[in-house]
Scaffold this active site. Structure first.
Site, PDB file in Angstrom:
ATOM      1  N   ASP A  15      -4.346 -12.768   4.536  1.00 11.93           N
ATOM      2  CA  ASP A  15      -5.615 -12.223   5.009  1.00 11.93           C
ATOM      3  C   ASP A  15      -6.788 -12.623   4.129  1.00 11.93           C
ATOM      4  O   ASP A  15      -7.931 -12.271   4.415  1.00 11.93           O
ATOM      5  CB  ASP A  15      -5.551 -10.707   5.163  1.00 11.93           C
ATOM      6  CG  ASP A  15      -4.802 -10.018   4.051  1.00 11.93           C
ATOM      7  OD1 ASP A  15      -4.479 -10.676   3.037  1.00 11.93           O
ATOM      8  OD2 ASP A  15      -4.521  -8.813   4.191  1.00 11.93           O
ATOM      9  N   HIS A  49       0.811  -1.222   0.000  1.00 10.29           N
ATOM     10  CA  HIS A  49       0.000   0.000   0.000  1.00 10.29           C
ATOM     11  C   HIS A  49       0.844   1.270   0.000  1.00 10.29           C
ATOM     12  O   HIS A  49       0.327   2.344  -0.329  1.00 10.29           O
ATOM     13  CB  HIS A  49      -0.928   0.031   1.215  1.00 10.29           C
ATOM     14  CG  HIS A  49      -1.961  -1.044   1.223  1.00 10.29           C
ATOM     15  ND1 HIS A  49      -2.808  -1.277   0.161  1.00 10.29           N
ATOM     16  CD2 HIS A  49      -2.286  -1.956   2.174  1.00 10.29           C
ATOM     17  CE1 HIS A  49      -3.614  -2.302   0.452  1.00 10.29           C
ATOM     18  NE2 HIS A  49      -3.308  -2.731   1.666  1.00 10.29           N
ATOM     19  N   ASP A  93      -2.980 -11.105  -1.847  1.00 12.86           N
ATOM     20  CA  ASP A  93      -3.454 -10.496  -0.601  1.00 12.86           C
ATOM     21  C   ASP A  93      -4.920 -10.124  -0.769  1.00 12.86           C
ATOM     22  O   ASP A  93      -5.364  -9.800  -1.868  1.00 12.86           O
ATOM     23  CB  ASP A  93      -2.606  -9.258  -0.327  1.00 12.86           C
ATOM     24  CG  ASP A  93      -2.776  -8.657   1.049  1.00 12.86           C
ATOM     25  OD1 ASP A  93      -3.855  -8.090   1.304  1.00 12.86           O
ATOM     26  OD2 ASP A  93      -1.833  -8.718   1.856  1.00 12.86           O
ATOM     27  N   TYR A 126      -3.821 -11.466   9.488  1.00 17.95           N
ATOM     28  CA  TYR A 126      -3.978 -10.941  10.842  1.00 17.95           C
ATOM     29  C   TYR A 126      -4.517 -11.980  11.809  1.00 17.95           C
ATOM     30  O   TYR A 126      -4.597 -11.715  12.998  1.00 17.95           O
ATOM     31  CB  TYR A 126      -4.827  -9.663  10.794  1.00 17.95           C
ATOM     32  CG  TYR A 126      -4.214  -8.731   9.787  1.00 17.95           C
ATOM     33  CD1 TYR A 126      -2.999  -8.120  10.072  1.00 17.95           C
ATOM     34  CD2 TYR A 126      -4.750  -8.567   8.517  1.00 17.95           C
ATOM     35  CE1 TYR A 126      -2.358  -7.332   9.116  1.00 17.95           C
ATOM     36  CE2 TYR A 126      -4.122  -7.785   7.564  1.00 17.95           C
ATOM     37  CZ  TYR A 126      -2.924  -7.178   7.877  1.00 17.95           C
ATOM     38  OH  TYR A 126      -2.281  -6.418   6.921  1.00 17.95           O
TER      39      TYR A 126
END
Length: 316
Positions: free
Chosen positions: A252, A127, A164, A296
């Site tokens: 994730d 990001h 992702d 996570y």
């Protein structure tokens, strides 16, 4: 050429984790290592220590003003580097520089023939933009890799594959108009998830039109949907015969992650790693680097990343 996979782990990388219960905490690397060790994978890969990137390396992708901003925040040890997702802590500059430096060390060793593939769990910070942090990402290690491949090694056609759950906007928009960066990004539909980008009609701009593939997945999509999407990924990559392959394998996207809504199992990650290793052998002299990205739920990231590492060490 030595066939070993280099695995980058160490305290300097573990420090790239945010305190006070942040989802991207400093325990993520250890959770992965416990599972990889349980499976005996640590004996099949060559362990390498982290390396901290210098300022010159970081400036290959990031602006000097932004680096100075991060340095100030790192010294102060407080505040946010973005709008609230990415908090500063003492030493965050050095921790983020270790993510980049370890990736560059792996690249150098791979290009010099020491190894065929690398895996770095704490990496793939997709990001981060050239001039700002975003979404837990301070420095964009894969962006620096792409710039270094061109500057130091004369590699032009780079495949960037991202599974992702979040769209890799920091990489995508940095190279949206670059026809030599071949992007294939499979992620949860941006209508339902941060950063809200990566729509199917985003295929590159200008001379890069058609070199980018975004595959938005509906919430609840599982392995079968991923395997179908993966056929499109491979078809896309083969059209451009990449000279180098980068995989961002965020965990994730597995069922149960607290920040997203896809329902893959680790079989999806194993499939991606296995197929990309074969594709890299076919087009890129085997050159493949994989990065852990997000994830996570600790058991999820442990099993997904171990599945990726297993495929990398067992690939021909």
């Amino acid at each position: 050429m030595d066939q070993k996979v280099y695995l980058y782990v160490g305290e300097e990388l573990a420090r790239y984790g945010f305190p006070d219960g942040h989802p991207f905490g400093p325990d993520r690397q250890a959770a992965f290592l416990r599972e990889a060790t349980r499976q005996g994978l640590h004996r099949q890969a060559a362990l390498r220590r982290p390396v901290v990137a210098n300022r010159e390396a970081l400036e290959r992708f990031h602006t000097p003003d932004y680096l100075e901003q991060v340095e100030r925040a790192s010294r102060a040890g407080r505040g946010y580097l973005d709008y609230g997702d990415t908090p500063a802590f003492p030493g965050i500059f050095e921790a983020a520089a270790a993510v980049v430096g370890s990736a560059l060390d792996g690249l150098r060793r791979l290009m010099e023939g020491e190894c065929r593939r690398t895996f770095q769990a704490i990496g793939g910070l997709h990001h981060a933009r050239r001039a700002r942090a975003a979404g837990f990402c301070v420095f964009n290690d894969t962006g620096v890799l792409i710039e270094t491949l061109r500057r130091d090694y004369g590699i032009r056609r780079v495949a960037y594959v991202d599974i992702d759950v979040h769209h890799g906007d920091g990489v995508f928009y940095a190279y949206e108009d670059d026809p030599d960066v071949i992007v294939a990004d499979v992620h949860e539909d941006g209508r339902y998830l941060y950063p809200g980008t990566g729509h199917a009609d985003e295929t590159g701009t200008g001379t890069a039109q058609g070199t980018k593939l975004n595959v938005p997945m509906p919430p609840g999509a599982g392995d079968e949907a991923f395997f179908q999407a993966w056929e499109r990924v491979e078809d896309h990559l083969r059209r451009f015969a990449p000279e180098f392959v980068i995989l961002q394998c965020g965990a994730d996207s597995l069922a149960g992650d607290p920040l997203a809504h896809l329902r893959y199992s680790s079989a999806a990650h194993a499939h991606a790693a296995r197929r990309l290793a074969a594709l890299a052998e076919e087009y890129a002299q085997g050159r493949l680097m994989a990065f852990g990205g997000g994830g996570y739920d600790r058991p999820n990231l442990a099993t997904a990343w171990s599945a990726v590492l297993k495929e990398l060490v067992e690939a021909p």
